[in-house]
Design a protein around this motif. Sequence first.
Motif, mmCIF file in Angstrom:
data_model
loop_
_atom_site.group_PDB
_atom_site.id
_atom_site.type_symbol
_atom_site.label_atom_id
_atom_site.label_comp_id
_atom_site.label_asym_id
_atom_site.label_seq_id
_atom_site.Cartn_x
_atom_site.Cartn_y
_atom_site.Cartn_z
ATOM 1 N N VAL A 35 0.752 -1.163 -0.091
ATOM 2 C CA VAL A 35 0.072 -0.074 0.071
ATOM 3 C C VAL A 35 1.027 1.362 0.044
ATOM 4 O O VAL A 35 1.992 1.382 0.618
ATOM 5 C CB VAL A 35 -1.047 0.144 1.327
ATOM 6 N N LYS A 36 0.478 2.287 -0.898
ATOM 7 C CA LYS A 36 1.261 3.425 -1.014
ATOM 8 C C LYS A 36 0.371 4.604 -1.068
ATOM 9 O O LYS A 36 -0.637 4.454 -1.679
ATOM 10 C CB LYS A 36 2.157 3.188 -2.301
ATOM 11 N N GLN A 37 1.078 5.662 -0.388
ATOM 12 C CA GLN A 37 0.089 7.062 -0.228
ATOM 13 C C GLN A 37 1.124 8.218 -0.393
ATOM 14 O O GLN A 37 2.132 8.191 0.077
ATOM 15 C CB GLN A 37 -0.785 7.048 0.707
ATOM 16 N N ILE A 44 5.914 10.253 0.698
ATOM 17 C CA ILE A 44 5.321 9.028 0.027
ATOM 18 C C ILE A 44 5.680 8.147 1.297
ATOM 19 O O ILE A 44 6.593 7.847 1.793
ATOM 20 C CB ILE A 44 6.022 8.711 -1.252
ATOM 21 N N ILE A 45 4.433 7.442 1.594
ATOM 22 C CA ILE A 45 4.425 6.510 2.685
ATOM 23 C C ILE A 45 4.236 5.086 1.739
ATOM 24 O O ILE A 45 3.356 5.012 1.051
ATOM 25 C CB ILE A 45 3.234 6.679 3.547
ATOM 26 N N PHE A 81 8.230 -0.739 6.291
ATOM 27 C CA PHE A 81 7.572 0.596 6.386
ATOM 28 C C PHE A 81 8.458 1.628 5.747
ATOM 29 O O PHE A 81 9.867 1.798 6.417
ATOM 30 C CB PHE A 81 7.232 0.933 7.972
ATOM 31 N N GLU A 82 8.255 2.323 4.777
ATOM 32 C CA GLU A 82 9.115 3.350 4.257
ATOM 33 C C GLU A 82 8.320 4.922 3.913
ATOM 34 O O GLU A 82 7.393 4.926 3.714
ATOM 35 C CB GLU A 82 9.582 2.745 2.984
ATOM 36 N N VAL A 83 9.268 5.723 4.432
ATOM 37 C CA VAL A 83 8.789 7.217 4.226
ATOM 38 C C VAL A 83 9.968 7.642 3.405
ATOM 39 O O VAL A 83 11.200 7.759 3.601
ATOM 40 C CB VAL A 83 8.683 7.657 5.405
ATOM 41 N N SER A 84 9.554 8.654 2.542
ATOM 42 C CA SER A 84 10.582 9.339 1.700
ATOM 43 C C SER A 84 11.154 10.614 2.186
ATOM 44 O O SER A 84 12.170 11.108 1.823
ATOM 45 C CB SER A 84 9.893 9.738 0.193
ATOM 46 N N ASN A 85 10.557 11.054 3.260
ATOM 47 C CA ASN A 85 11.027 12.462 4.053
ATOM 48 C C ASN A 85 10.771 12.210 5.402
ATOM 49 O O ASN A 85 9.958 11.189 5.892
ATOM 50 C CB ASN A 85 10.104 13.526 3.514
ATOM 51 N N LEU A 94 10.418 10.543 13.060
ATOM 52 C CA LEU A 94 11.159 9.295 12.275
ATOM 53 C C LEU A 94 11.715 9.987 11.065
ATOM 54 O O LEU A 94 11.138 10.587 10.215
ATOM 55 C CB LEU A 94 9.802 8.329 11.992
ATOM 56 N N ALA A 95 13.049 9.546 11.009
ATOM 57 C CA ALA A 95 13.807 9.976 9.809
ATOM 58 C C ALA A 95 13.365 9.283 8.525
ATOM 59 O O ALA A 95 12.728 8.217 8.628
ATOM 60 C CB ALA A 95 15.379 9.577 10.021
ATOM 61 N N ALA A 96 13.545 10.054 7.373
ATOM 62 C CA ALA A 96 13.156 9.221 6.069
ATOM 63 C C ALA A 96 14.054 7.781 6.089
ATOM 64 O O ALA A 96 14.989 7.703 6.434
ATOM 65 C CB ALA A 96 13.776 10.209 5.004
ATOM 66 N N GLY A 97 13.339 6.713 5.424
ATOM 67 C CA GLY A 97 14.068 5.756 5.307
ATOM 68 C C GLY A 97 13.323 4.400 5.310
ATOM 69 O O GLY A 97 12.010 4.609 5.496
ATOM 70 N N LYS A 98 13.718 3.335 5.625
ATOM 71 C CA LYS A 98 13.038 1.935 5.393
ATOM 72 C C LYS A 98 13.181 1.316 6.848
ATOM 73 O O LYS A 98 14.169 1.467 7.234
ATOM 74 C CB LYS A 98 13.513 0.964 4.435
ATOM 75 N N TYR A 99 12.181 0.910 7.292
ATOM 76 C CA TYR A 99 12.016 0.451 8.692
ATOM 77 C C TYR A 99 11.260 -0.926 8.596
ATOM 78 O O TYR A 99 10.243 -1.275 8.102
ATOM 79 C CB TYR A 99 11.468 1.276 9.939
ATOM 80 N N GLY A 100 11.768 -1.944 9.429
ATOM 81 C CA GLY A 100 11.111 -3.307 9.860
ATOM 82 C C GLY A 100 9.782 -2.823 10.623
ATOM 83 O O GLY A 100 9.972 -2.042 11.821
#
Length: 173
Positions: A35-37, A44-45, A81-85, A94-100
């Motif tokens: 799922v992406k938004q 972008i989440i 879980f990934e956030v672009s910013n 929470l910093a931008a990046g990928k997380y478990g």
Amino acid sequence: MKKIASLSFLFVALLFSACSNAQDKSKRPSPPAVVKQTLASGTIISIDYSQPSIKGRTIGKDIEPKEGEVWRTGANEATVFEVSNAVKINGKDLAAGKYGLFSISGKDTWTIIFNKTWKQWGASSYNQVADALRIDAVVTQETTFAEKMTFTIDDKGVVNLFWGNNKATFMVE
């Protein structure tokens, strides 16, 4: 000689075919989902996970999450879980990046964990030392039953996790 070459080629082709099918994650009992938004801010989440099904089992007894235990919040590989910013989740940075994405269930709230080690199988390698953020998500009981675990993200950053009659919610800004 031609017969040996033909048989060798057939063997290699069958082996390659078997390996290709083994990599097809859509054939798993808990298939992949994403799922992406994009939020109004441009952030972008994305949540990349595998969808377990309840199949007549009882959450907390026969199937995760089990109260007080760390869960990968999905099936197979850890949910990513990934956030672009850089964002705030329930008001925490929470910093931008990928997380478990892991969770610990409770009666009225679940602890949602964003762990720096995002590439791992399940929760077997989970290490609290690598947690980037922990937040509490409000859990409500829904009348609609979700047979398959499902994430949704709306354009305002509300993330919902539906699993059985549970709905866990947190906010990304």
